[in-house]
Design a protein around this motif. Structure first.
Motif, mmCIF file in Angstrom:
data_model
loop_
_atom_site.group_PDB
_atom_site.id
_atom_site.type_symbol
_atom_site.label_atom_id
_atom_site.label_comp_id
_atom_site.label_asym_id
_atom_site.label_seq_id
_atom_site.Cartn_x
_atom_site.Cartn_y
_atom_site.Cartn_z
ATOM 1 N N PRO A 119 49.122 30.817 36.825
ATOM 2 C CA PRO A 119 48.571 31.102 35.833
ATOM 3 C C PRO A 119 49.255 31.269 35.073
ATOM 4 O O PRO A 119 50.038 32.019 35.231
ATOM 5 C CB PRO A 119 47.448 31.929 36.066
ATOM 6 N N ALA A 120 48.805 31.544 33.620
ATOM 7 C CA ALA A 120 49.493 31.870 32.681
ATOM 8 C C ALA A 120 49.542 33.298 32.207
ATOM 9 O O ALA A 120 50.578 33.845 31.474
ATOM 10 C CB ALA A 120 49.155 31.043 31.098
ATOM 11 N N ALA A 121 48.490 33.592 32.452
ATOM 12 C CA ALA A 121 48.294 35.129 32.529
ATOM 13 C C ALA A 121 48.974 35.656 33.783
ATOM 14 O O ALA A 121 48.588 35.456 35.095
ATOM 15 C CB ALA A 121 46.972 35.464 32.042
ATOM 16 N N PRO A 122 49.574 37.222 34.159
ATOM 17 C CA PRO A 122 50.056 37.940 35.247
ATOM 18 C C PRO A 122 48.714 38.491 36.147
ATOM 19 O O PRO A 122 47.637 38.508 35.698
ATOM 20 C CB PRO A 122 50.799 38.957 34.906
ATOM 21 N N ILE A 123 48.634 38.534 37.367
ATOM 22 C CA ILE A 123 47.628 39.278 37.940
ATOM 23 C C ILE A 123 48.143 40.736 38.266
ATOM 24 O O ILE A 123 49.333 40.578 39.021
ATOM 25 C CB ILE A 123 47.832 37.899 39.334
#
Length: 264
Positions: free
Chosen positions: A233-237
């Motif tokens: 995903p583009a956003a970090p987890i």
């Protein structure tokens, strides 16, 4: 009492149609026989099936072409193709055109019935998830709406086939984790000898055409060479950045080798 599943059986050979109809009806399914793909396309919205079984090589409009047309129109009705040509290229072509499963002819009615039930389970229940309660997952400029089994962009819905949905759902459920091709095959297809892992590659290639800005340089659906695929995903987890594609020059000397990520 639950309503029985309704199956359309499309085969130009009357003997084949009648034999399958009798077998499936004896096992509790409602069956509508049809002799051509043109008849299927003409009647499918008036007599809506839960699943279509169709000869891949029908005269006139072939079963493969009919499947492609259904998918182009956004129809995600599950389709099982039957093909007398059981070569790899024919199986891959059928899956590329959006079929949910493909079985060689002649086939055992018992095995075909098992395939039908497997595809129906996947089309009704998402693979391995309580994902229906999840919010849509952003993938670039799109949103993967798990509940509606669609990709959404600018208010437009892009309907996924059962196989595409199953593969993408399995990857999205495991962000940043390398998912093996065997696991993706199990999630998206019924277990069967002769069904190649190439079917997973075909599904990922179709998904990349839908979600990647440049399918040749995938950003979100990355290949783990020799293993499978990973959703990045583009956003970090949890505040931690997920791995992206790295050039070989960025690997420190002496560092433990990690699986390489490349396009199919």
């Amino acid at each position: 009492m639950n309503k029985p599943f309704h199956v359309h059986i499309v085969d130009a050979e009357r003997a084949n149609r009648d034999a399958l109809c009798a077998y499936f009806e004896a096992h509790g399914l409602t069956v509508t026989p049809m002799e051509s793909a043109a008849e299927l396309l003409r009647r499918i919205h008036r007599y809506r099936p839960d699943l279509v079984i169709m000869d891949a090589a029908l005269p006139g409009l072939s079963g493969v072409q009919a499947c492609q047309r259904l998918r182009a129109e956004g129809d995600r009705v599950p389709v099982i193709l039957l093909s007398a040509r059981n070569e790899e290229i024919d199986r891959v072509l059928g899956l590329e055109m959006g079929a949910d499963d493909l079985l060689g002819k002649p086939c055992s009615p018992r095995e075909l019935l098992a395939r039908v039930h497997a595809v129906l389970r996947r089309s009704i229940v998402p693979p391995g998830l309580p994902m229906l309660a999840m919010a849509p997952v952003p993938i670039g400029t799109l949103q993967f709406d798990i509940a509606s089994r669609c990709l959404v962009q600018g208010g437009q819905l892009h309907v996924l086939s059962t196989v595409e949905y199953a593969v993408l759902a399995e990857l999205v459920a495991n962000p940043g984790v390398a998912v093996s091709r065997e696991r993706l095959l199990s999630a998206s297809h019924s277990r069967a000898e002769g069904l190649l892992l190439r079917a997973v590659d075909v599904a990922v290639m179709r998904l990349r055409k839908r979600v990647e800005p440049d399918p040749a340089q995938p950003r979100y659906l990355q290949t783990i060479r020799g293993h499978g695929y990973m959703f990045v995903p583009a956003a970090p987890i949890d505040g931690a950045a997920l791995p992206l594609q790295r050039s070989r020059r960025s690997t420190p000397t002496g560092a433990a080798a990690s699986p390489s990520m490349n396009s199919v």
